[in-house]
Motif scaffolding. Sequence first.
Motif, short mmCIF file in Angstrom:
data_model
loop_
_atom_site.label_atom_id
_atom_site.label_comp_id
_atom_site.label_asym_id
_atom_site.label_seq_id
_atom_site.Cartn_x
_atom_site.Cartn_y
_atom_site.Cartn_z
N GLU A 163 -15.24 -24.48 -14.59
CA GLU A 163 -14.42 -25.03 -15.66
C GLU A 163 -15.20 -26.15 -16.40
O GLU A 163 -16.15 -26.73 -15.86
N PRO A 164 -14.77 -26.47 -17.62
CA PRO A 164 -15.37 -27.62 -18.32
C PRO A 164 -15.19 -28.90 -17.51
O PRO A 164 -14.34 -28.98 -16.62
N ASP A 165 -15.99 -29.90 -17.81
CA ASP A 165 -15.97 -31.14 -17.04
C ASP A 165 -14.63 -31.86 -17.11
O ASP A 165 -14.26 -32.59 -16.19
N SER A 166 -13.90 -31.69 -18.18
CA SER A 166 -12.62 -32.36 -18.32
C SER A 166 -11.49 -31.36 -18.15
O SER A 166 -11.65 -30.17 -18.45
N GLY A 167 -10.37 -31.83 -17.64
CA GLY A 167 -9.21 -30.97 -17.48
C GLY A 167 -9.02 -30.50 -16.06
O GLY A 167 -9.90 -30.66 -15.21
N PRO A 168 -7.87 -29.92 -15.77
CA PRO A 168 -7.57 -29.46 -14.41
C PRO A 168 -8.54 -28.37 -13.95
O PRO A 168 -9.02 -27.56 -14.75
N VAL A 169 -8.78 -28.36 -12.64
CA VAL A 169 -9.77 -27.46 -12.05
C VAL A 169 -9.09 -26.47 -11.11
O VAL A 169 -8.18 -26.84 -10.36
N ALA A 170 -9.53 -25.22 -11.15
CA ALA A 170 -9.12 -24.22 -10.17
C ALA A 170 -10.13 -24.24 -9.02
O ALA A 170 -11.33 -24.06 -9.25
N ILE A 171 -9.67 -24.50 -7.79
CA ILE A 171 -10.60 -24.63 -6.67
C ILE A 171 -10.56 -23.44 -5.71
O ILE A 171 -11.19 -23.47 -4.65
N ARG A 172 -9.89 -22.37 -6.10
CA ARG A 172 -9.85 -21.18 -5.26
C ARG A 172 -11.27 -20.70 -4.91
O ARG A 172 -11.56 -20.33 -3.77
N GLY A 173 -12.15 -20.72 -5.90
CA GLY A 173 -13.52 -20.28 -5.66
C GLY A 173 -14.24 -21.10 -4.62
O GLY A 173 -15.16 -20.60 -3.94
N TRP A 174 -13.87 -22.36 -4.49
CA TRP A 174 -14.48 -23.23 -3.47
C TRP A 174 -14.15 -22.72 -2.07
O TRP A 174 -15.01 -22.66 -1.19
N TYR A 175 -12.89 -22.34 -1.87
CA TYR A 175 -12.49 -21.79 -0.58
C TYR A 175 -13.16 -20.45 -0.32
O TYR A 175 -13.60 -20.16 0.80
#
Length: 291
Positions: A163-175
């Motif tokens: 995602e862009p540096d600003s704004g909410p992040v989806a962290i599903r990919g981290w898991y």
Amino acid sequence: MDITEHELADPWEGLLVVPGYGSDVGGLVLAGSSGRIERERARILAQQGVTALAIRWFGGPEQSLGICEVPLETFTTAVDVLQREGARRIGILGVSKGAEAALLTAVHDPRVDIVVALSPTSRVWCNVGPGRDGAHHPYRSSWTWQGRPLPFVPMDDSWTSPEPDSGPVAIRGWYELSERTFAHLLPPAEIPVEAARADLLLIAGGDDRMWPSLPFAEQLAQRRRSAGATVRLIARDDAGHRPRLPGESPASASPYFQYGGTPEADALLGKAAWPHILDTLAGGRPPVLTG
């Protein structure tokens, strides 16, 4: 239905909501990583004849600052409270990390009759936030039982958000990356739901962007079926991480995280799950008032 509320300060902060003349069905209500006391959800359950107990299970006085080595005894103590209130059938309703706690408590405490796991995981993950010592790293287990940390999967900190540096992040990919990186640690960290005597109701959305809760739920369901144990899975492909039950307020947007889904899809998933939640908590019969 008339309900009575009792604020609790010991052994943790919480809210006990008792219907009319009491009930023989008790429900422990657990929030996710917000740590809040799920007051609205407890009230909705109590209005359906369930003695509902919502607790702050981390971040309160004398508790871990984050979800780090939280004793599962926190939740077995809550089962004690519900039994003292006259509950003969005990359920735990948890979302996200609260669902992780609910599943693990049922594995270790045979008094738990039903687990309602919203947006669950199928395995134990590392800490989210600091422990009592204020340290975030190195990673430690989210949970302990009888003083011993449970095996867990750490996070791969090489992950970067697309995602862009600003704004909410989806962290599903981290898991998902962490599962691949630490594949050798997955087997001991799996939650052995096949060992729990409790009935299991799983609720998950396919558009969950916090973690892959629908694949996790399918893994849990398969593990139960392979053992000949009962399980129900209620899912919607377009719902996200925060299903909303009938009567609940819409979830507020986060400046930090993307949860997936839409308010409409999340509400429809909650509406579809609601009769199953009530039926499973009550064991297929109306709750019995005890006063």
